[in-house]
Design a protein around this motif. Structure first.
Motif, PDB file in Angstrom:
ATOM      1  N   SER A  67       0.841  -1.195   0.000  1.00  0.00           N
ATOM      2  CA  SER A  67       0.000   0.000   0.000  1.00  0.00           C
ATOM      3  C   SER A  67       0.873   1.241   0.000  1.00  0.00           C
ATOM      4  CB  SER A  67      -0.923   0.013   1.229  1.00  0.00           C
ATOM      5  OG  SER A  67      -0.167   0.167   2.416  1.00  0.00           O
ATOM      6  N   VAL A  68       0.252   2.368  -0.319  1.00  0.00           N
ATOM      7  CA  VAL A  68       0.970   3.644  -0.305  1.00  0.00           C
ATOM      8  C   VAL A  68       0.014   4.733   0.170  1.00  0.00           C
ATOM      9  CG1 VAL A  68       0.475   4.182  -2.743  1.00  0.00           C
ATOM     10  CG2 VAL A  68       2.484   5.171  -1.626  1.00  0.00           C
ATOM     11  N   ARG A  69       0.523   5.609   1.022  1.00  0.00           N
ATOM     12  CA  ARG A  69      -0.277   6.733   1.501  1.00  0.00           C
ATOM     13  C   ARG A  69      -0.485   7.712   0.354  1.00  0.00           C
ATOM     14  NH1 ARG A  69      -0.956   8.652   6.957  1.00  0.00           N
ATOM     15  NH2 ARG A  69       0.791   7.358   7.731  1.00  0.00           N
ATOM     16  N   ASP A  70      -1.675   8.248   0.248  1.00  0.00           N
ATOM     17  CA  ASP A  70      -2.003   9.152  -0.861  1.00  0.00           C
ATOM     18  C   ASP A  70      -1.333  10.511  -0.661  1.00  0.00           C
ATOM     19  OD1 ASP A  70      -3.637   9.778  -3.269  1.00  0.00           O
ATOM     20  OD2 ASP A  70      -4.507  11.263  -1.921  1.00  0.00           O
ATOM     21  N   PRO A  71      -0.638  11.035  -1.680  1.00  0.00           N
ATOM     22  CA  PRO A  71       0.034  12.339  -1.538  1.00  0.00           C
ATOM     23  C   PRO A  71      -0.940  13.511  -1.426  1.00  0.00           C
ATOM     24  CG  PRO A  71       0.892  11.102  -3.424  1.00  0.00           C
ATOM     25  CD  PRO A  71      -0.357  10.413  -2.973  1.00  0.00           C
ATOM     26  N   ILE A  72      -2.122  13.382  -2.012  1.00  0.00           N
ATOM     27  CA  ILE A  72      -3.096  14.464  -1.987  1.00  0.00           C
ATOM     28  C   ILE A  72      -3.839  14.493  -0.655  1.00  0.00           C
ATOM     29  CG2 ILE A  72      -5.193  15.398  -3.061  1.00  0.00           C
ATOM     30  CD1 ILE A  72      -4.181  14.282  -5.728  1.00  0.00           C
ATOM     31  N   ASN A  73      -4.274  13.335  -0.202  1.00  0.00           N
ATOM     32  CA  ASN A  73      -4.968  13.224   1.082  1.00  0.00           C
ATOM     33  C   ASN A  73      -4.256  12.172   1.931  1.00  0.00           C
ATOM     34  OD1 ASN A  73      -6.613  12.939   3.278  1.00  0.00           O
ATOM     35  ND2 ASN A  73      -8.489  12.517   2.125  1.00  0.00           N
ATOM     36  N   PRO A  74      -3.297  12.587   2.777  1.00  0.00           N
ATOM     37  CA  PRO A  74      -2.491  11.637   3.547  1.00  0.00           C
ATOM     38  C   PRO A  74      -3.283  10.823   4.561  1.00  0.00           C
ATOM     39  CG  PRO A  74      -1.453  13.804   3.477  1.00  0.00           C
ATOM     40  CD  PRO A  74      -2.841  13.980   2.965  1.00  0.00           C
ATOM     41  N   ASN A  75      -4.559  11.150   4.768  1.00  0.00           N
ATOM     42  CA  ASN A  75      -5.399  10.344   5.646  1.00  0.00           C
ATOM     43  C   ASN A  75      -6.054   9.185   4.902  1.00  0.00           C
ATOM     44  OD1 ASN A  75      -5.014  11.857   8.071  1.00  0.00           O
ATOM     45  ND2 ASN A  75      -6.338  13.452   7.225  1.00  0.00           N
ATOM     46  N   THR A  76      -5.583   8.945   3.695  1.00  0.00           N
ATOM     47  CA  THR A  76      -6.084   7.835   2.882  1.00  0.00           C
ATOM     48  C   THR A  76      -4.893   7.073   2.307  1.00  0.00           C
ATOM     49  OG1 THR A  76      -6.168   9.080   0.792  1.00  0.00           O
ATOM     50  CG2 THR A  76      -8.079   9.250   2.247  1.00  0.00           C
ATOM     51  N   PHE A  77      -5.173   5.859   1.822  1.00  0.00           N
ATOM     52  CA  PHE A  77      -4.111   5.075   1.190  1.00  0.00           C
ATOM     53  C   PHE A  77      -4.689   4.198   0.086  1.00  0.00           C
ATOM     54  CE2 PHE A  77      -5.711   2.308   4.507  1.00  0.00           C
ATOM     55  CZ  PHE A  77      -5.566   1.015   4.021  1.00  0.00           C
ATOM     56  N   TRP A  78      -3.793   3.688  -0.748  1.00  0.00           N
ATOM     57  CA  TRP A  78      -4.156   2.823  -1.866  1.00  0.00           C
ATOM     58  C   TRP A  78      -3.564   1.438  -1.642  1.00  0.00           C
ATOM     59  CZ3 TRP A  78      -6.832   4.927  -6.185  1.00  0.00           C
ATOM     60  CH2 TRP A  78      -6.944   6.328  -6.176  1.00  0.00           C
ATOM     61  N   MET A  79      -4.338   0.403  -1.957  1.00  0.00           N
ATOM     62  CA  MET A  79      -3.817  -0.961  -1.869  1.00  0.00           C
ATOM     63  C   MET A  79      -4.511  -1.849  -2.907  1.00  0.00           C
ATOM     64  SD  MET A  79      -5.463  -2.609   1.641  1.00  0.00           S
ATOM     65  CE  MET A  79      -4.672  -4.194   1.358  1.00  0.00           C
ATOM     66  N   ASN A  80      -4.057  -3.071  -2.996  1.00  0.00           N
ATOM     67  CA  ASN A  80      -4.565  -3.991  -4.011  1.00  0.00           C
ATOM     68  C   ASN A  80      -5.869  -4.646  -3.584  1.00  0.00           C
ATOM     69  OD1 ASN A  80      -2.553  -5.114  -2.111  1.00  0.00           O
ATOM     70  ND2 ASN A  80      -3.108  -7.087  -2.989  1.00  0.00           N
ATOM     71  N   PRO A  81      -6.752  -4.918  -4.546  1.00  0.00           N
ATOM     72  CA  PRO A  81      -7.976  -5.680  -4.258  1.00  0.00           C
ATOM     73  C   PRO A  81      -7.682  -7.172  -4.262  1.00  0.00           C
ATOM     74  CG  PRO A  81      -7.926  -5.113  -6.560  1.00  0.00           C
ATOM     75  CD  PRO A  81      -6.678  -4.512  -5.952  1.00  0.00           C
ATOM     76  N   LEU A  82      -8.653  -7.944  -3.801  1.00  0.00           N
ATOM     77  CA  LEU A  82      -8.553  -9.397  -3.906  1.00  0.00           C
ATOM     78  C   LEU A  82      -8.790  -9.841  -5.349  1.00  0.00           C
ATOM     79  CD1 LEU A  82     -10.579 -10.524  -0.758  1.00  0.00           C
ATOM     80  CD2 LEU A  82      -8.126 -10.801  -1.108  1.00  0.00           C
ATOM     81  N   GLY A  83      -8.193 -10.969  -5.689  1.00  0.00           N
ATOM     82  CA  GLY A  83      -8.546 -11.611  -6.952  1.00  0.00           C
ATOM     83  C   GLY A  83      -7.779 -11.164  -8.175  1.00  0.00           C
ATOM     84  N   ILE A  84      -6.823 -10.241  -8.035  1.00  0.00           N
ATOM     85  CA  ILE A  84      -6.011  -9.819  -9.186  1.00  0.00           C
ATOM     86  C   ILE A  84      -4.560 -10.187  -8.887  1.00  0.00           C
ATOM     87  CG2 ILE A  84      -5.181  -7.880 -10.570  1.00  0.00           C
ATOM     88  CD1 ILE A  84      -7.836  -6.506 -10.096  1.00  0.00           C
ATOM     89  N   ARG A 128       1.664   5.503  12.866  1.00  0.00           N
ATOM     90  CA  ARG A 128       3.020   5.858  12.448  1.00  0.00           C
ATOM     91  C   ARG A 128       2.913   6.841  11.278  1.00  0.00           C
ATOM     92  NH1 ARG A 128       7.289   1.112  11.843  1.00  0.00           N
ATOM     93  NH2 ARG A 128       8.529   3.025  11.601  1.00  0.00           N
ATOM     94  N   THR A 129       2.790   8.100  11.600  1.00  0.00           N
ATOM     95  CA  THR A 129       2.509   9.107  10.577  1.00  0.00           C
ATOM     96  C   THR A 129       3.661   9.311   9.612  1.00  0.00           C
ATOM     97  OG1 THR A 129       3.216  10.854  12.112  1.00  0.00           O
ATOM     98  CG2 THR A 129       0.866  10.344  12.035  1.00  0.00           C
ATOM     99  N   GLU A 130       4.875   8.873   9.986  1.00  0.00           N
ATOM    100  CA  GLU A 130       6.022   9.030   9.092  1.00  0.00           C
ATOM    101  C   GLU A 130       6.039   7.991   7.978  1.00  0.00           C
ATOM    102  OE1 GLU A 130       7.585   5.676  11.622  1.00  0.00           O
ATOM    103  OE2 GLU A 130       6.121   7.292  11.808  1.00  0.00           O
ATOM    104  N   VAL A 131       5.256   6.930   8.125  1.00  0.00           N
ATOM    105  CA  VAL A 131       5.246   5.847   7.143  1.00  0.00           C
ATOM    106  C   VAL A 131       4.413   6.243   5.937  1.00  0.00           C
ATOM    107  CG1 VAL A 131       4.423   3.498   6.705  1.00  0.00           C
ATOM    108  CG2 VAL A 131       5.662   4.019   8.820  1.00  0.00           C
ATOM    109  N   LYS A 132       4.996   6.075   4.749  1.00  0.00           N
ATOM    110  CA  LYS A 132       4.295   6.413   3.504  1.00  0.00           C
ATOM    111  C   LYS A 132       3.917   5.178   2.700  1.00  0.00           C
ATOM    112  CE  LYS A 132       4.780  10.942   4.007  1.00  0.00           C
ATOM    113  NZ  LYS A 132       5.532  10.977   5.273  1.00  0.00           N
ATOM    114  N   SER A 133       4.540   4.037   3.014  1.00  0.00           N
ATOM    115  CA  SER A 133       4.228   2.824   2.254  1.00  0.00           C
ATOM    116  C   SER A 133       4.548   1.596   3.100  1.00  0.00           C
ATOM    117  CB  SER A 133       5.033   2.784   0.950  1.00  0.00           C
ATOM    118  OG  SER A 133       4.698   1.628   0.196  1.00  0.00           O
ATOM    119  N   ILE A 134       3.785   0.530   2.854  1.00  0.00           N
ATOM    120  CA  ILE A 134       3.929  -0.720   3.603  1.00  0.00           C
ATOM    121  C   ILE A 134       3.923  -1.886   2.615  1.00  0.00           C
ATOM    122  CG2 ILE A 134       2.924  -2.206   5.381  1.00  0.00           C
ATOM    123  CD1 ILE A 134       1.350   0.362   6.310  1.00  0.00           C
ATOM    124  N   SER A 135       4.862  -2.819   2.807  1.00  0.00           N
ATOM    125  CA  SER A 135       4.888  -4.054   2.018  1.00  0.00           C
ATOM    126  C   SER A 135       4.785  -5.249   2.945  1.00  0.00           C
ATOM    127  CB  SER A 135       6.205  -4.162   1.230  1.00  0.00           C
ATOM    128  OG  SER A 135       6.274  -3.211   0.196  1.00  0.00           O
TER     129      SER A 135
END
Length: 282
Positions: A67-84, A128-135
């Motif tokens: 996942s990655v924290r969104d640069p426009i709205n840091p209170n949101t993040f993007w991650m992968n869906p199931l099944g792809i 952890r507000t300093e974290v921008k991405s998680i693997s």
């Protein structure tokens, strides 16, 4: 400002530009004048990271998420869906999620996500507000090494990147479907870049998706090497790098710019092999 370790090593400015010789490093951290351009960049690199993970065999059914924290709205993040499958991820597949509420914010709302992934990622971002991405993935050597509930030894130059930046999370309670375990992982990992989740797998964080993904690849390899060393049937024990040398070796290269640069050859390989199919701006 320059500081020194106990052995007197000079610890000054860091960055990819400091490890290159004979010209400027080709992969410095990009600068953006538009948040929209920055978002496009991080979503492309998120998809590239999935493809690198697929090529390295880090996929395991419906487990694993980056996942990655969104640069426009840091209170949101993007991650992968199931099944792809990781190998076919493109930006349109990604799900945009509110960290606090878990609400889906884009057309990905019709795509289910891994609930355990939501619990882990959202709580790490929250605490952890300093974290921008998680693997996180259930990779072969990560799963094997995690069964021992121990940290990696400082037995080679590369693993020194994790000197005092790794920890073991021992409170495994099964599939993390409840928020509590995600919160526990977040607090247990404070100040660390790598987490060995006992009986589970590996998790890394970074200031870019590239850093988190590179650290995951390195952590998996380091687990493999540690297991090989431990299995050697010889009387001589491996030499452990002295703490001051490990500190210096890690310090030289574990900054966000160098970690970003270290991932770019793998990322560019995926761009070429896919003919740029996951690029927004192609």
């Amino acid at each position: 400002m320059t500081t020194t370790t106990t052995k007197g090593y000079k610890l000054g400015a860091r960055g990819a530009h400091n490890i290159s010789y004979g010209g400027q490093h080709p992969h410095l951290l990009p600068k953006f004048t538009s948040k929209k351009d920055e978002r496009n960049h991080v979503l492309e690199h998120l998809c590239g990271a999935f493809r690198v993970f697929a090529r390295r065999g880090f996929d395991e059914g419906e487990a694993g998420h980056i996942s990655v924290r969104d640069p426009i709205n840091p209170n949101t993040f993007w991650m992968n869906p199931l099944g792809i499958h990781f190998q076919f991820m493109i930006p349109l597949d990604l799900v945009h999620i509110d960290i606090t509420t878990g609400e889906f914010l884009n057309d990905g709302s019709k795509k289910p996500i891994n609930k355990a992934g939501l619990m882990i990622h959202s709580n790490i971002y929250k605490h952890r507000t300093e974290v921008k991405s998680i693997s996180h993935a259930h990779s072969v050597y990560g799963k094997l090494f995690s069964a021992f509930g121990r940290e990696l030894d400082m037995i080679n130059q590369d693993v020194c990147i994790f000197y005092k930046r790794q920890c073991v999370f021992k409170n495994f309670g099964g599939v993390a479907l409840e928020s509590d375990e995600g919160t526990e992982i977040a607090f247990a990992s404070q100040g660390k870049a790598a987490v060995i989740l006992q009986n589970h797998g590996l998790l890394t964080v970074g200031e870019t998706v590239d850093e988190a993904a590179y650290l995951f690849c390195l952590l998996e390899k380091s687990c493999q090497i540690q297991l090989l060393v431990d299995s050697c049937n010889v009387k001589q024990k491996p030499h452990i790098i002295p703490e001051d040398v490990a500190e210096y070796s890690g310090y030289v290269v574990n900054d966000p710019e160098t970690m970003y640069a270290s991932f770019q050859p793998d990322y560019e390989r995926e761009v070429r092999l896919s003919q740029g199919e996951f690029l927004i701006t192609r």
